[in-house]
Design an enzyme around this catalytic site. Structure first.
Site, PDB file in Angstrom:
ATOM      1  CB  CYS A 295      77.431   2.932   1.932  1.00 36.17           C
ATOM      2  SG  CYS A 295      76.216   1.861   2.714  1.00 36.17           S
ATOM      3  CD  GLU A 325      84.416  -0.192   3.786  1.00 35.54           C
ATOM      4  OE1 GLU A 325      83.900  -0.683   2.749  1.00 35.54           O
ATOM      5  OE2 GLU A 325      84.221  -0.639   4.920  1.00 35.54           O
ATOM      6  CB  CYS A 393      77.062  -4.093   5.262  1.00 34.16           C
ATOM      7  SG  CYS A 393      77.140  -4.682   3.583  1.00 34.16           S
ATOM      8  CB  SER A 421      84.113  -5.318  -7.055  1.00 33.61           C
ATOM      9  OG  SER A 421      83.111  -5.630  -6.115  1.00 33.61           O
ATOM     10  CB  SER A 465      79.620  -2.625  -7.277  1.00 33.35           C
ATOM     11  OG  SER A 465      80.582  -3.657  -7.323  1.00 33.35           O
TER      12      SER A 465
HETATM   13  O1  0K2 Z   1      83.416  -4.315  -2.526  1.00 36.39           O
HETATM   14  P1  0K2 Z   1      84.065  -3.009  -2.617  1.00 36.39           P
HETATM   15  O2  0K2 Z   1      84.260  -2.385  -1.269  1.00 36.39           O
HETATM   16  O3  0K2 Z   1      85.376  -3.044  -3.368  1.00 36.39           O
HETATM   17  O4  0K2 Z   1      83.134  -1.994  -3.366  1.00 36.39           O
HETATM   18  P2  0K2 Z   1      82.115  -2.131  -4.550  1.00 36.39           P
HETATM   19  O5  0K2 Z   1      82.437  -3.237  -5.445  1.00 36.39           O
HETATM   20  O6  0K2 Z   1      82.018  -0.777  -5.124  1.00 36.39           O
HETATM   21  O7  0K2 Z   1      80.740  -2.500  -3.845  1.00 36.39           O
HETATM   22  C1  0K2 Z   1      80.000  -1.614  -3.122  1.00 36.39           C
HETATM   23  C2  0K2 Z   1      80.426  -1.576  -1.710  1.00 36.39           C
HETATM   24  C3  0K2 Z   1      80.854  -0.197  -1.342  1.00 36.39           C
HETATM   25  C4  0K2 Z   1      81.088  -0.010   0.095  1.00 36.39           C
HETATM   26  O8  0K2 Z   1      80.968  -0.826   0.954  1.00 36.39           O
HETATM   27 FE1  SF4 Z   2      76.796  -0.218   1.975  1.00 38.13          FE
HETATM   28 FE2  SF4 Z   2      77.157  -2.813   2.347  1.00 38.13          FE
HETATM   29 FE3  SF4 Z   2      76.515  -1.936  -0.029  1.00 38.13          FE
HETATM   30 FE4  SF4 Z   2      78.931  -1.406   0.958  1.00 38.13          FE
HETATM   31  S1  SF4 Z   2      78.119  -3.415   0.411  1.00 38.13           S
HETATM   32  S2  SF4 Z   2      77.591   0.004  -0.125  1.00 38.13           S
HETATM   33  S3  SF4 Z   2      78.424  -1.169   3.121  1.00 38.13           S
HETATM   34  S4  SF4 Z   2      75.221  -1.790   1.811  1.00 38.13           S
END
Ligand code: 0K2
Ligand code: SF4
Length: 507
Positions: A295, A325, A393, A421, A465
């Site tokens: 991202c 991350e 974010c 997540s 997600s």
């Molecule tokens: O919240 P997480 O960082 O564990 O990731 P996801 O559930 O894949 O959500 C997307 C955010 C990815 C990066 O910020």
């Molecule tokens: Fe990008 Fe925020 Fe979504 Fe993570 S949660 S992928 S930093 S927009």
């Protein structure tokens, strides 16, 4: 348990088995008699409660069904050729929730359509009914459930007479005994379901579900598959969601934990969470054809890490240990970046020079918790420098604001998202801190009806997600429990969109 609910079953042996599963079974289990005519007559004199289930034995149409297996109907129809056929199919959208409650009791459960006929089906009729997609057949359910059209309905039947053969042909005693053994836990599961049939309102948080970074990362994999063909290798889960990963795997994506597992030269996507420079270097050495799904808002934190470390700061990264991350961000300057998971760690962390210290945040932290940690760091290191704009974010911030709004009005909050997540888990914690019990669920099947017992307002949201369709399915289940109202609480509107990497950008 709600007072106004009942289970209806045709035969005495069925009502007896069902009562055995309920501490107060006598008050809730009623006999209708066998067959359409008796089922139609059973309610003439009596009143029908607002929450009603039909249960008992059935004949299997699907050859997969075994004696003792349970069929939870998501639809109940009558055979079109049956005398007194009900005109419309009855839909039972809470079936997945009930099925999950029964599976937790050790039963083998199938969800699908049930067809009611007015007489025992012959071999040819059985084949015709099976061809309609119905899983099983019985002689009463449709008529029992149409006795009170506005009721919250359930239909659970246990297979006594498996296909192939005539439906409800003379069946062996062993099969009947096997089926009857499944009925007490069915009754106990129905009691849990009935207690959850108090839901009247769904409160939807907005924004919820996919953010711009997740949309982009998923599109990267889809486009890579379209453009370069399967397999496309993806380092780690593209986003932390089991449904997203399964759908992309079905299309030919291969998810790996380590680049070691990728053949030289193969098309390889980096996940939304970003990677350390060492991983990029390894990919280059291996001549992998990399498409970066990171991202852009994570990339921004990486550049800050480089900038702060480059000017000689100790960089305090507030984030969760072991998360992809934070591992990626730390990797930008492993000697200079220190991970600070919480306020206690902020009290302990040491730096080389208190005049040269800065902080960064993982993008998906809880805003309120992160503020506490930064406050401790500021107190300890007054010269602390921070990022130019928030690292947490926009999507994380908005989803947390929205879940707080629905939590205030809800008896319980359901958060769609996977266990790994981070941002989804933070939504649960934010709702809990607002004083409302909250649960993280992979999908509607994972909802435990006991969480909803007595609840009238249920809040629903989804991590960044989690696909929107999971929210739709959850709302359908809650409607099936009696929710007539679905209201949205909008706390922000989002129009963020990121361009795709050049390797998959449309021409
Ligand atoms: O919240 P997480 O960082 O564990 O990731 P996801 O559930 O894949 O959500 C997307 C955010 C990815 C990066 O910020
Ligand atoms: Fe990008 Fe925020 Fe979504 Fe993570 S949660 S992928 S930093 S927009």
């Amino acid at each position: 348990m709600t007072a106004g609910w009942a289970i209806y079953a045709p035969m005495r042996m069925e009502t007896r088995a069902l009562r055995a599963g309920l501490p107060d079974g006598d008050g809730h289990v009623h006999r209708t008699g066998v067959g359409a005519r008796r089922a139609r007559q059973a309610f003439r004199a009596g009143t029908v409660p607002p929450v009603m289930a039909v249960a008992g034995m059935c004949g299997g149409l699907d050859p997969e069904l075994r004696p003792g297996d349970v069929v939870v109907a998501d639809e109940v129809r009558t055979d079109a050729l049956t005398e007194g056929a009900i005109p419309a199919t009855l839909h039972l959208p809470a079936a997945p929730l009930l099925a999950a409650a029964l599976r937790r009791r050790g039963l083998t459960v199938h969800v699908g359509p049930m067809v009611s006929t007015d007489r025992l089906a012959s071999g040819a009729q059985r084949e015709r009914l099976a061809a309609t997609g119905a899983l099983a057949a019985d002689l009463e359910s449709a008529w029992v459930l149409s006795a009170r059209p506005g009721a919250v309905p359930a239909c659970v039947r246990v297979v006594a007479d498996p296909a192939p053969g005539h439906v409800l042909r003379p069946i062996t005693l062993a099969h009947i005994r096997r089926a009857l053994r499944s009925l007490p836990p069915v009754a106990a599961g129905l009691a849990e379901w009935s207690a959850a049939a108090t839901v009247r309102q769904v409160l939807l948080a907005s924004p919820r579900s996919f953010c711009a970074g997740v949309e982009r990362a998923i599109t990267v994999v889809e486009q890579a598959l379209d453009r370069y063909g399967a397999p496309v290798y993806v380092r780690k889960q593209i986003v932390h969601n089991a449904h997203v990963v399964a759908a992309l795997r079905d299309r030919g994506a291969v998810f790996v934990d380590d680049l070691d597992e990728v053949p030289n030269g193969a098309v390889t996507v980096f996940s939304a969470h970003g990677v350390a420079p060492a991983v990029r270097a390894e990919a280059a050495d291996r001549q992998l054809s990399v498409i970066d799904g990171t991202c852009p808002l994570v990339t921004k934190v990486h550049s800050e890490a480089r900038r702060f470390a480059g000017r000689g700061d100790t960089v305090l990264l507030v984030g969760h240990p072991g998360h992809e991350e934070t591992e990626g961000t730390q990797g930008e300057a492993p000697d200079r970046v220190r991970l600070v998971p919480d306020a206690a760690a902020a009290e302990r962390v040491t730096v080389e020079d208190p005049e040269r210290v800065s902080y960064l945040l993982q993008t998906t932290l809880a805003v309120d918790e992160a503020e506490e940690v930064v406050a401790v760091l500021r107190r300890r290191f007054p010269a602390l420098a921070g990022p130019g704009s928030d690292d947490i974010c926009y999507a994380t911030t908005n989803r947390q604001r929205a879940v707080r709004a629905i939590a205030a009005e809800s008896d319980v909050v359901l958060v769609l998202g996977s266990g790994n997540s981070s941002n989804s888990r933070r939504l649960v914690e934010v709702a809990e801190r607002a004083g409302t019990p909250a649960y993280l669920v992979e999908d509607a099947d994972a909802i435990d009806p006991r969480w909803l017992a007595g609840a009238t307002a249920v809040g629903v949201t989804a991590g960044a997600s989690a696909p929107p369709r999971l929210v739709d399915q959850t709302v359908a289940v809650l409607r099936g429990l009696g929710a007539g109202e679905v209201d949205e609480r909008v706390r922000a509107t989002e129009d963020v969109h990121f361009t795709l990497p050049k390797e998959v950008r449309p021409a």
